[in-house]
Design a protein around this motif. Structure first.
Motif, mmCIF file in Angstrom:
data_model
loop_
_atom_site.group_PDB
_atom_site.id
_atom_site.type_symbol
_atom_site.label_atom_id
_atom_site.label_comp_id
_atom_site.label_asym_id
_atom_site.label_seq_id
_atom_site.Cartn_x
_atom_site.Cartn_y
_atom_site.Cartn_z
ATOM 1 N N PRO A 211 -40.210 -29.279 -141.864
ATOM 2 C CA PRO A 211 -41.019 -28.155 -140.942
ATOM 3 C C PRO A 211 -40.260 -26.679 -141.510
ATOM 4 O O PRO A 211 -41.198 -25.932 -141.222
ATOM 5 C CB PRO A 211 -40.930 -28.706 -139.654
ATOM 6 C CG PRO A 211 -39.441 -29.711 -139.874
ATOM 7 C CD PRO A 211 -39.601 -30.351 -141.122
ATOM 8 N N TYR A 214 -42.439 -24.716 -143.961
ATOM 9 C CA TYR A 214 -43.718 -24.571 -143.992
ATOM 10 C C TYR A 214 -44.064 -23.089 -144.080
ATOM 11 O O TYR A 214 -43.320 -22.469 -143.431
ATOM 12 C CB TYR A 214 -44.392 -24.964 -142.708
ATOM 13 C CG TYR A 214 -44.353 -26.436 -142.424
ATOM 14 C CD1 TYR A 214 -44.820 -27.441 -143.613
ATOM 15 C CD2 TYR A 214 -44.115 -27.337 -141.360
ATOM 16 C CE1 TYR A 214 -45.087 -28.950 -143.296
ATOM 17 C CE2 TYR A 214 -44.398 -28.575 -141.195
ATOM 18 C CZ TYR A 214 -44.797 -29.277 -142.222
ATOM 19 O OH TYR A 214 -44.821 -30.662 -141.738
ATOM 20 N N PRO A 217 -47.255 -21.200 -140.009
ATOM 21 C CA PRO A 217 -46.550 -21.582 -138.769
ATOM 22 C C PRO A 217 -46.977 -22.566 -137.942
ATOM 23 O O PRO A 217 -46.202 -23.368 -137.539
ATOM 24 C CB PRO A 217 -46.426 -20.194 -138.063
ATOM 25 C CG PRO A 217 -46.488 -18.933 -139.306
ATOM 26 C CD PRO A 217 -47.562 -19.882 -140.159
ATOM 27 N N ARG A 218 -48.474 -22.478 -137.927
ATOM 28 C CA ARG A 218 -48.951 -23.630 -136.812
ATOM 29 C C ARG A 218 -48.733 -25.065 -137.296
ATOM 30 O O ARG A 218 -48.687 -25.998 -136.659
ATOM 31 C CB ARG A 218 -50.544 -23.382 -136.724
ATOM 32 C CG ARG A 218 -51.341 -23.570 -137.736
ATOM 33 C CD ARG A 218 -52.763 -23.483 -137.661
ATOM 34 N NE ARG A 218 -53.659 -23.798 -138.856
ATOM 35 C CZ ARG A 218 -54.183 -22.772 -139.582
ATOM 36 N NH1 ARG A 218 -53.695 -21.470 -139.183
ATOM 37 N NH2 ARG A 218 -54.708 -22.967 -140.616
ATOM 38 N N ASP A 219 -48.246 -25.353 -138.618
ATOM 39 C CA ASP A 219 -47.856 -26.628 -139.141
ATOM 40 C C ASP A 219 -46.667 -27.141 -138.246
ATOM 41 O O ASP A 219 -46.604 -28.294 -138.061
ATOM 42 C CB ASP A 219 -47.683 -26.548 -140.619
ATOM 43 C CG ASP A 219 -48.815 -26.745 -141.396
ATOM 44 O OD1 ASP A 219 -50.260 -26.737 -140.723
ATOM 45 O OD2 ASP A 219 -48.911 -26.520 -142.665
ATOM 46 N N ARG A 220 -45.815 -26.134 -137.884
ATOM 47 C CA ARG A 220 -44.669 -26.833 -137.259
ATOM 48 C C ARG A 220 -44.939 -27.400 -135.777
ATOM 49 O O ARG A 220 -44.298 -28.233 -135.578
ATOM 50 C CB ARG A 220 -43.587 -25.655 -137.160
ATOM 51 C CG ARG A 220 -43.217 -25.206 -138.484
ATOM 52 C CD ARG A 220 -41.999 -24.102 -138.320
ATOM 53 N NE ARG A 220 -41.734 -23.427 -139.561
ATOM 54 C CZ ARG A 220 -42.065 -22.265 -139.672
ATOM 55 N NH1 ARG A 220 -42.874 -21.484 -138.768
ATOM 56 N NH2 ARG A 220 -41.829 -21.748 -140.803
ATOM 57 N N ASP A 221 -46.024 -27.006 -135.360
ATOM 58 C CA ASP A 221 -46.589 -27.452 -134.235
ATOM 59 C C ASP A 221 -47.214 -28.956 -134.474
ATOM 60 O O ASP A 221 -47.025 -29.794 -133.517
ATOM 61 C CB ASP A 221 -47.592 -26.553 -133.284
ATOM 62 C CG ASP A 221 -46.714 -25.250 -132.952
ATOM 63 O OD1 ASP A 221 -45.802 -25.335 -132.612
ATOM 64 O OD2 ASP A 221 -47.616 -24.305 -132.905
ATOM 65 N N THR A 222 -47.893 -29.047 -135.362
ATOM 66 C CA THR A 222 -48.876 -30.258 -135.798
ATOM 67 C C THR A 222 -47.863 -31.147 -136.326
ATOM 68 O O THR A 222 -47.865 -32.354 -135.998
ATOM 69 C CB THR A 222 -49.940 -29.955 -136.869
ATOM 70 O OG1 THR A 222 -50.792 -28.823 -136.466
ATOM 71 C CG2 THR A 222 -50.755 -31.103 -137.167
ATOM 72 N N TYR A 223 -46.821 -30.812 -136.987
ATOM 73 C CA TYR A 223 -45.800 -31.761 -137.541
ATOM 74 C C TYR A 223 -44.517 -31.511 -137.341
ATOM 75 O O TYR A 223 -43.704 -30.942 -138.399
ATOM 76 C CB TYR A 223 -46.132 -31.869 -139.120
ATOM 77 C CG TYR A 223 -47.573 -32.653 -139.783
ATOM 78 C CD1 TYR A 223 -47.979 -33.644 -139.406
ATOM 79 C CD2 TYR A 223 -48.640 -31.398 -139.851
ATOM 80 C CE1 TYR A 223 -49.381 -34.053 -139.877
ATOM 81 C CE2 TYR A 223 -49.802 -31.912 -140.256
ATOM 82 C CZ TYR A 223 -49.974 -33.014 -140.311
ATOM 83 O OH TYR A 223 -51.453 -33.581 -140.491
ATOM 84 N N PRO A 224 -43.916 -31.560 -136.363
ATOM 85 C CA PRO A 224 -42.681 -30.839 -135.975
ATOM 86 C C PRO A 224 -41.239 -31.789 -136.706
ATOM 87 O O PRO A 224 -40.369 -31.163 -136.638
ATOM 88 C CB PRO A 224 -42.464 -31.325 -134.365
ATOM 89 C CG PRO A 224 -43.662 -32.429 -134.030
ATOM 90 C CD PRO A 224 -44.656 -32.117 -135.049
ATOM 91 N N ARG A 299 -53.373 -36.332 -134.879
ATOM 92 C CA ARG A 299 -52.902 -34.851 -134.721
ATOM 93 C C ARG A 299 -53.256 -34.167 -136.076
ATOM 94 O O ARG A 299 -52.913 -34.468 -137.208
ATOM 95 C CB ARG A 299 -51.338 -34.872 -134.528
ATOM 96 C CG ARG A 299 -51.015 -36.015 -133.720
ATOM 97 C CD ARG A 299 -49.344 -35.770 -133.288
ATOM 98 N NE ARG A 299 -49.044 -34.298 -133.005
ATOM 99 C CZ ARG A 299 -48.110 -33.794 -132.709
ATOM 100 N NH1 ARG A 299 -46.924 -34.661 -133.051
ATOM 101 N NH2 ARG A 299 -47.737 -32.648 -132.360
ATOM 102 N N GLY A 300 -54.033 -32.972 -135.674
ATOM 103 C CA GLY A 300 -54.196 -32.138 -136.912
ATOM 104 C C GLY A 300 -55.216 -32.115 -137.723
ATOM 105 O O GLY A 300 -55.583 -33.425 -138.369
#
Length: 462
Positions: A211, A214, A217-224, A299-300
């Motif tokens: 993560p 990435y 940045p929103r990928d960190r919320d989707t795939y923590p 998710r996502g």
């Protein structure tokens, strides 16, 4: 099955019309820059990169080189785009030099010349890629496991860089052959599991994306806890395709067969059947990867199944088909055929049905059907290919600068309507659509695969 000759003629004619619209490198570049500048700033921007094979002059040159098979006048236009690409590469630096190799070699094969350009480009590209591998190895030693997709993917990573090396190595360039071996060694190493420091230490495949790497940045919320990308453009199917093609050409390194098997088996394990055929999520959360989920995570957006080349069934199925041929595994090739059959039985979603381009849209699906039908002899698939070709022919718009426009999906920030962009490139734009239509017309008339391929090495399809 009898070919629809009028449709073949129309598809072929449109390829030349698009080539004519793309005949001036200066005008193409200026129009593309203006089109992108007019987009709203909050939109995820498509790209015009003049030195890029997928998004610039080298890919457009492939269209004119393709057209020059039947009309020698287009060879000069291809040369003009290559000249523009060389100039752009001088400004962009060594990272883009490898993008010259495929069009320059195809042009040289047909018309001669380019000896010095090919030799110098191969030398610079081999040196650049070896340094790239060394940086990735050093980072792994210093920071432990965890990659970014663009470390290894087709569009900007080792799989795409390996494409040019493989082409040059096949022609006897030992510097590129040595660099290719280092790339293959690194990709083989990715097949070994690692322990994810963010997912409670569970074992995940070695292409796990961390993560903290990435770009969005929103990928960190989707795939923590990070993710495993499945697709052909940015996922493991890119390395899978390169390893398969290299294996077929005789460029092999220790552990390569086992790595092909592990990668292919993992891709199969995260697929699922919906009753029509196999399909795949675009990405799998790291917390799910060890358990090989039978369905994509909710998710996502990246988790949903798609039909297109970049993240979807058509690109994944073709990579598995290449792996099956490399391994002599009928199970894999049959599964790939089943996946394409299922894709053809399902209606396309709204985003794909409005996008004519190669990467996400119908041109990429049509080209995969062309390839699979020719490779397998499945003549029943030509009906679906005809329908897609007919749609693309009907969407040609002579009132636009390039004949076709890229459809950029809406985003939460840009509003609900898609944006249509004048894009001349191979990956998302008019050149890629025209190349697919030209190949469709020839393949549908019964030409052998080797006679209608060459340019699609740009996306590791051959």
């Amino acid at each position: 099955m009898t070919a629809p000759l009028a449709l073949c003629d129309a598809a072929s004619d449109l390829a030349y019309r698009v080539a004519d619209l793309l005949s001036s490198p200066e005008r193409v570049a200026a129009t593309a820059r203006q089109a992108l500048a007019a987009l709203p700033p909050e939109l995820l921007q498509p790209a015009w990169q003049p030195a890029s094979l997928l998004m610039g002059h080298p890919g457009i040159a492939l269209l004119h080189i393709r057209c020059a098979r039947n009309d020698a006048r287009y060879a000069a236009v291809g040369h003009a785009h290559l000249t523009a690409a060389v100039a752009a590469t001088a400004a962009a630096g060594p990272s883009m030099v490898g993008d010259l190799l495929l069009p320059a070699q195809l042009h040289a094969d047909a018309h001669g010349g380019y000896t010095r350009l090919l030799a110098r480009s191969a030398e610079v590209h081999a040196g650049y890629v070896r340094a790239h591998v060394a940086r990735l190895v050093a980072r792994r030693q210093d920071h432990g496991p965890g990659l970014a997709a663009d470390d290894y993917d087709v569009t900007s990573g080792l799989a795409g860089e390996g494409r040019g090396l493989l082409q040059a190595a096949d022609r006897g360039d030992e510097r590129c052959a040595e660099a290719l071996r280092e790339v293959l060694d690194f990709l083989v190493g990715m097949a070994h599991p690692v322990r994810s420091p963010t997912a409670e230490g569970v074992q995940v495949p070695g292409w796990w994306c961390a993560p903290d790497r990435y770009l969005v940045p929103r990928d960190r919320d989707t795939y923590p806890n990070g993710d495993l990308n499945v697709g052909a453009a940015h996922g493991i199917c890119g390395p899978l395709a390169l390893l398969s093609l290299a294996h077929r050409s005789g460029h092999r390194v220790p552990g390569m067969t086992d790595a092909l098997r592990r990668m292919a088996d993992w891709v199969v394990s995260v697929g699922y059947s919906d009753g029509t055929g196999m399909r795949w999520p675009g990405r799998v959360a790291a917390s799910e990867a060890a358990g090989a989920p039978s369905r994509p995570s909710a998710r996502g957006a990246g988790a949903r199944s798609r039909p297109g080349w970049c993240y979807g069934t058509s690109g994944i199925a073709w990579a598995l088909y290449l792996a099956g041929r490399a391994l002599g595994d009928h199970r894999l090739t049959s599964l790939a055929e089943d996946a394409i059959g299922g894709l053809l039985r399902r209606p396309l979603d709204a985003a794909v049905s409005t996008d004519p381009g190669f990467c996400h849209g119908r041109a990429g699906i049509l080209h995969t059907i062309n390839r699979m039908a020719a490779a397998t002899g499945r003549t029943d698939w030509w009906t679906a290919a005809d329908a897609l070709a007919r749609e693309l022919v009907a969407e040609y718009d002579a009132g636009t600068p390039f004949g076709y426009r890229q459809v950029v999906p809406p985003s939460p920030l840009s509003g609900p309507a898609p944006h249509r962009v004048h894009n001349p490139g191979l990956l998302d734009g008019a050149a890629g659509i025209a190349l697919v239509l030209a190949d469709y017309a020839d393949a549908r008339r019964g030409a052998a695969v080797d006679e209608v391929s060459g340019w699609d090495a740009a996306v590791l399809m051959g």
